[in-house]
Motif scaffolding. Structure first.
Motif, PDB file in Angstrom:
ATOM      1  N   GLY A  69      39.922  81.824  59.646  1.00  0.00           N
ATOM      2  CA  GLY A  69      39.467  80.983  58.535  1.00  0.00           C
ATOM      3  C   GLY A  69      38.023  80.542  58.724  1.00  0.00           C
ATOM      4  O   GLY A  69      37.227  80.534  57.775  1.00  0.00           O
ATOM      5  N   GLN A  70      37.672  80.198  59.942  1.00  0.00           N
ATOM      6  CA  GLN A  70      36.299  79.774  60.225  1.00  0.00           C
ATOM      7  C   GLN A  70      35.325  80.931  60.014  1.00  0.00           C
ATOM      8  O   GLN A  70      34.249  80.751  59.444  1.00  0.00           O
ATOM      9  CB  GLN A  70      36.203  79.262  61.659  1.00  0.00           C
ATOM     10  CG  GLN A  70      34.791  78.886  62.046  1.00  0.00           C
ATOM     11  CD  GLN A  70      34.693  77.451  62.438  1.00  0.00           C
ATOM     12  OE1 GLN A  70      35.704  76.832  62.745  1.00  0.00           O
ATOM     13  NE2 GLN A  70      33.501  76.917  62.442  1.00  0.00           N
ATOM     14  N   THR A  73      34.940  81.446  56.257  1.00  0.00           N
ATOM     15  CA  THR A  73      34.125  80.388  55.660  1.00  0.00           C
ATOM     16  C   THR A  73      32.655  80.569  56.024  1.00  0.00           C
ATOM     17  O   THR A  73      31.773  80.422  55.168  1.00  0.00           O
ATOM     18  CB  THR A  73      34.617  79.005  56.134  1.00  0.00           C
ATOM     19  OG1 THR A  73      35.993  78.871  55.801  1.00  0.00           O
ATOM     20  CG2 THR A  73      33.825  77.882  55.501  1.00  0.00           C
ATOM     21  N   THR A  74      32.385  80.914  57.249  1.00  0.00           N
ATOM     22  CA  THR A  74      31.008  81.137  57.684  1.00  0.00           C
ATOM     23  C   THR A  74      30.387  82.304  56.931  1.00  0.00           C
ATOM     24  O   THR A  74      29.230  82.239  56.509  1.00  0.00           O
ATOM     25  CB  THR A  74      30.965  81.406  59.206  1.00  0.00           C
ATOM     26  OG1 THR A  74      31.555  80.298  59.883  1.00  0.00           O
ATOM     27  CG2 THR A  74      29.554  81.601  59.692  1.00  0.00           C
ATOM     28  N   LEU A  76      31.241  83.377  53.901  1.00  0.00           N
ATOM     29  CA  LEU A  76      30.997  82.948  52.523  1.00  0.00           C
ATOM     30  C   LEU A  76      29.754  82.076  52.426  1.00  0.00           C
ATOM     31  O   LEU A  76      28.922  82.257  51.526  1.00  0.00           O
ATOM     32  CB  LEU A  76      32.205  82.192  51.975  1.00  0.00           C
ATOM     33  CG  LEU A  76      33.437  83.015  51.627  1.00  0.00           C
ATOM     34  CD1 LEU A  76      34.540  82.096  51.123  1.00  0.00           C
ATOM     35  CD2 LEU A  76      33.107  84.064  50.579  1.00  0.00           C
ATOM     36  N   LEU A  77      29.610  81.137  53.348  1.00  0.00           N
ATOM     37  CA  LEU A  77      28.439  80.254  53.320  1.00  0.00           C
ATOM     38  C   LEU A  77      27.156  81.040  53.568  1.00  0.00           C
ATOM     39  O   LEU A  77      26.121  80.770  52.955  1.00  0.00           O
ATOM     40  CB  LEU A  77      28.591  79.132  54.350  1.00  0.00           C
ATOM     41  CG  LEU A  77      29.632  78.069  54.018  1.00  0.00           C
ATOM     42  CD1 LEU A  77      29.791  77.099  55.184  1.00  0.00           C
ATOM     43  CD2 LEU A  77      29.239  77.317  52.756  1.00  0.00           C
TER      44      LEU A  77
END
Length: 94
Positions: A69-70, A73-74, A76-77
Motif C-alpha cells: 500500500g505504501q 501510494t508513493t 501515485l503521489l
C-alpha cells in the motif's frame, strides 16, 4: 645429571599432578556428555512455540500488505507531482 632427592621430588610432583588432573578431566568429560544429550521440550512449550510462529507469520503478511500500500501510494503521489510539474511548466493541453 639429577641426584636421587631431585628425582624423587619430581616423581612425587608428577604423581600428585596426575592424581589431581585425571579426575578433573573425567568430571569435565562427564559434563560435556550430559550437555550433549537431547533436551526434551514439554508439549505445552511446543504448542506455544507453534502458535507464536503462526502469529509471526500472520504479522509478516500484514506488514507486506502495508508495504505494498505504501509503495502504491508513493507511486501515485510521484506521478501526480510529475503531472502537476508538467502542467506548471507550460506542458499543458493547447
Amino acid at each position: 645429571m639429577m641426584s636421587g632427592p631431585e628425582v624423587g621430588a619430581i616423581a612425587i610432583m608428577c604423581g600428585t599432578a596426575v592424581a589431581i588432573v585425571v579426575p578433573l578431566i573425567k568430571v569435565f568429560a562427564n559434563r560435556m556428555e550430559r550437555g550433549a544429550q537431547q533436551v526434551k521440550i514439554p508439549p505445552e512449550v511446543t504448542q506455544r512455540l507453534e502458535h507464536m510462529e503462526q502469529a509471526i507469520d500472520a504479522i509478516a503478511v500484514e506488514i507486506e500488505r502495508i508495504s505494498e500500500g505504501q509503495r502504491f501510494t508513493t507511486k501515485l503521489l510521484s506521478e501526480r507531482t510529475q503531472a502537476a510539474g508538467g502542467l506548471a511548466a507550460g506542458g499543458g493541453p493547447t
